[in-house]
Scaffold this motif. Structure first.
Motif, PDB file in Angstrom:
ATOM      1  N   TRP A   1      -5.871 -23.402  29.748  1.00  0.00           N
ATOM      2  CA  TRP A   1      -5.583 -22.052  30.426  1.00  0.00           C
ATOM      3  C   TRP A   1      -4.618 -21.192  29.299  1.00  0.00           C
ATOM      4  O   TRP A   1      -3.820 -21.683  28.834  1.00  0.00           O
ATOM      5  CB  TRP A   1      -5.109 -22.125  31.708  1.00  0.00           C
ATOM      6  N   VAL A   2      -5.313 -20.056  29.127  1.00  0.00           N
ATOM      7  CA  VAL A   2      -4.467 -19.408  28.026  1.00  0.00           C
ATOM      8  C   VAL A   2      -4.075 -17.863  28.637  1.00  0.00           C
ATOM      9  O   VAL A   2      -4.939 -17.331  29.254  1.00  0.00           O
ATOM     10  CB  VAL A   2      -5.276 -19.153  26.815  1.00  0.00           C
ATOM     11  N   ARG A   3      -2.964 -17.488  28.459  1.00  0.00           N
ATOM     12  CA  ARG A   3      -2.641 -15.979  28.868  1.00  0.00           C
ATOM     13  C   ARG A   3      -2.891 -15.042  27.737  1.00  0.00           C
ATOM     14  O   ARG A   3      -2.053 -15.093  26.900  1.00  0.00           O
ATOM     15  CB  ARG A   3      -1.243 -16.025  29.429  1.00  0.00           C
ATOM     16  N   ALA A   4      -3.712 -14.130  27.827  1.00  0.00           N
ATOM     17  CA  ALA A   4      -4.054 -13.264  27.011  1.00  0.00           C
ATOM     18  C   ALA A   4      -4.548 -12.008  27.349  1.00  0.00           C
ATOM     19  O   ALA A   4      -5.212 -12.355  28.459  1.00  0.00           O
ATOM     20  CB  ALA A   4      -4.610 -13.645  25.768  1.00  0.00           C
ATOM     21  N   ASP A   5      -4.827 -10.923  26.754  1.00  0.00           N
ATOM     22  CA  ASP A   5      -5.377  -9.773  26.954  1.00  0.00           C
ATOM     23  C   ASP A   5      -6.819  -9.803  26.284  1.00  0.00           C
ATOM     24  O   ASP A   5      -7.022 -10.101  25.281  1.00  0.00           O
ATOM     25  CB  ASP A   5      -4.780  -8.673  26.381  1.00  0.00           C
ATOM     26  N   ALA A   6      -7.870  -9.714  27.222  1.00  0.00           N
ATOM     27  CA  ALA A   6      -9.148  -9.879  26.900  1.00  0.00           C
ATOM     28  C   ALA A   6      -9.503  -8.769  25.570  1.00  0.00           C
ATOM     29  O   ALA A   6     -10.538  -8.827  24.928  1.00  0.00           O
ATOM     30  CB  ALA A   6     -10.345  -9.328  27.924  1.00  0.00           C
ATOM     31  N   ARG A   7      -8.678  -7.523  25.669  1.00  0.00           N
ATOM     32  CA  ARG A   7      -8.830  -6.773  24.648  1.00  0.00           C
ATOM     33  C   ARG A   7      -8.232  -7.141  23.123  1.00  0.00           C
ATOM     34  O   ARG A   7      -8.299  -6.544  22.093  1.00  0.00           O
ATOM     35  CB  ARG A   7      -8.302  -5.467  24.833  1.00  0.00           C
ATOM     36  N   ALA A   8      -7.668  -8.296  23.155  1.00  0.00           N
ATOM     37  CA  ALA A   8      -6.954  -8.569  22.051  1.00  0.00           C
ATOM     38  C   ALA A   8      -6.956 -10.223  22.039  1.00  0.00           C
ATOM     39  O   ALA A   8      -5.893 -11.052  22.231  1.00  0.00           O
ATOM     40  CB  ALA A   8      -5.550  -8.314  21.665  1.00  0.00           C
TER      41      ALA A   8
ATOM     42  N   ARG B   1     -25.837  -2.286  28.326  1.00  0.00           N
ATOM     43  CA  ARG B   1     -27.018  -2.554  27.305  1.00  0.00           C
ATOM     44  C   ARG B   1     -26.703  -1.933  25.821  1.00  0.00           C
ATOM     45  O   ARG B   1     -26.869  -2.536  24.810  1.00  0.00           O
ATOM     46  CB  ARG B   1     -28.470  -2.554  27.904  1.00  0.00           C
ATOM     47  N   ARG B   2     -26.565  -0.570  26.100  1.00  0.00           N
ATOM     48  CA  ARG B   2     -26.451   0.149  24.999  1.00  0.00           C
ATOM     49  C   ARG B   2     -25.166  -0.460  24.055  1.00  0.00           C
ATOM     50  O   ARG B   2     -25.247  -0.517  22.688  1.00  0.00           O
ATOM     51  CB  ARG B   2     -26.200   1.531  25.191  1.00  0.00           C
ATOM     52  N   GLU B   3     -24.127  -0.591  24.498  1.00  0.00           N
ATOM     53  CA  GLU B   3     -22.717  -1.031  23.896  1.00  0.00           C
ATOM     54  C   GLU B   3     -22.991  -2.410  23.348  1.00  0.00           C
ATOM     55  O   GLU B   3     -22.477  -2.785  22.417  1.00  0.00           O
ATOM     56  CB  GLU B   3     -21.473  -0.659  24.864  1.00  0.00           C
ATOM     57  N   LEU B   4     -23.404  -3.370  24.215  1.00  0.00           N
ATOM     58  CA  LEU B   4     -23.734  -4.699  23.584  1.00  0.00           C
ATOM     59  C   LEU B   4     -24.514  -4.756  22.435  1.00  0.00           C
ATOM     60  O   LEU B   4     -24.258  -5.324  21.299  1.00  0.00           O
ATOM     61  CB  LEU B   4     -24.311  -5.519  24.814  1.00  0.00           C
ATOM     62  N   THR B   5     -25.459  -3.740  22.337  1.00  0.00           N
ATOM     63  CA  THR B   5     -26.307  -3.609  21.214  1.00  0.00           C
ATOM     64  C   THR B   5     -25.557  -3.010  20.143  1.00  0.00           C
ATOM     65  O   THR B   5     -25.603  -3.656  18.860  1.00  0.00           O
ATOM     66  CB  THR B   5     -27.613  -2.729  21.232  1.00  0.00           C
TER      67      THR B   5
ATOM     68  N   GLY C   1     -14.779  -2.100  22.090  1.00  0.00           N
ATOM     69  CA  GLY C   1     -13.616  -2.765  21.641  1.00  0.00           C
ATOM     70  C   GLY C   1     -13.643  -4.260  22.529  1.00  0.00           C
ATOM     71  O   GLY C   1     -13.399  -5.117  21.902  1.00  0.00           O
ATOM     72  N   LEU C   2     -13.912  -4.089  23.676  1.00  0.00           N
ATOM     73  CA  LEU C   2     -14.191  -5.311  24.542  1.00  0.00           C
ATOM     74  C   LEU C   2     -15.170  -6.224  23.832  1.00  0.00           C
ATOM     75  O   LEU C   2     -15.007  -7.565  23.923  1.00  0.00           O
ATOM     76  CB  LEU C   2     -14.121  -5.248  26.070  1.00  0.00           C
TER      77      LEU C   2
END
Length: 242
Positions: A107-114, A204-208, A140-141
């Motif tokens: 288990w890790v405490r961290a921000d998904a954006r970093a 879908r667009r952003e994943l691509t 960024g995510l």
């Protein structure tokens, strides 16, 4: 909706007037007794679909919360499973959760954006967290997720079909988002949680754009709508092997 063990109106009001992190720290002990927790039926369906694609080595549950969804990578990963969240309160509950025997769990405490990880994961999953990210944060995510996946690794999450315009569910979500926008316009710190900003076409667009190859898999457990489209899909975004 809320069970008798869930939070009361006052507790929800205090949470809603807090920051996202503080709000979930407060809600954590009772979160699993709210409708915000991903239902077991969805978790089981995703686990079944991923079992057919796996097995996987190392898994990551992004924005794991109390660890309810971490059972999915624990079922389909052989080596290790990591749950990451920025709420210390939610992680405290997760650490007490019993998971299937097998892979090591961290288990890790961290921000998904970093994310503080190297590209060591074969599978990343996430459940019910994307409403906490504004549309402008998705590139960024998704780039962060790609950065922690090994070549050929997959990023998977369920996506419910949006309600039909004019339906009760449509007006309920529209009303919720409107209330949150007003709240964030007049109160600080903001509490980011919107249900109508994570649109399938945008996702879908952003994943691509982030470099993923995207597949959509119907989850047959939830049937289809009148027009034949699936009620729930599993989005599977693969990092290319090269």
């Amino acid at each position: 909706m809320f069970s008798p063990e869930g939070p009361g109106l006052r507790e929800l009001a205090v949470q809603a007037l807090s920051s996202v992190e503080r709000g979930y720290d407060l809600l954590a002990p009772k979160f699993d007794h709210t409708p915000f927790r991903t239902p077991d039926a969805v978790l089981d369906a995703v686990a079944a679909a991923l079992t057919r694609m796996g097995p996987f080595g190392n898994g990551l549950d992004l924005c794991c919360g109390t660890g309810a969804g971490t059972v999915v990578p624990a079922r389909v990963c052989r080596d290790s499973v990591t749950g990451v969240d920025f709420s210390a309160g939610m992680l405290a509950v997760a650490r007490r959760r019993a998971l299937p025997a097998g892979p090591r769990v961290h288990w890790v405490r961290a921000d998904a954006r970093a994310l503080p990880f190297a590209p060591v994961f074969d599978l990343v999953v996430s459940f019910g967290a994307f409403g906490h990210f504004l549309p402008r944060e998705l590139p960024g995510l998704f780039a962060q997720v790609r950065s922690v996946l090994r070549p050929g690794g997959r990023f998977a999450f369920p996506l419910v079909a949006p309600p039909r315009p004019g339906s009760p569910a449509y007006w309920a979500l529209l009303g919720f988002d409107a209330v949150m926008r007003v709240r964030n316009a007049v109160w600080r710190p903001p509490f980011v949680m919107y249900y109508r900003t994570f649109r399938p076409s945008d996702v879908r667009r952003e994943l691509t754009r982030a470099g993923f190859r995207v597949e959509l898999h119907a989850l047959p457990e939830f049937g289809r709508r009148r027009d034949g489209s699936p009620r729930v899909r599993l989005v599977v975004a693969r990092r290319p092997a090269r």
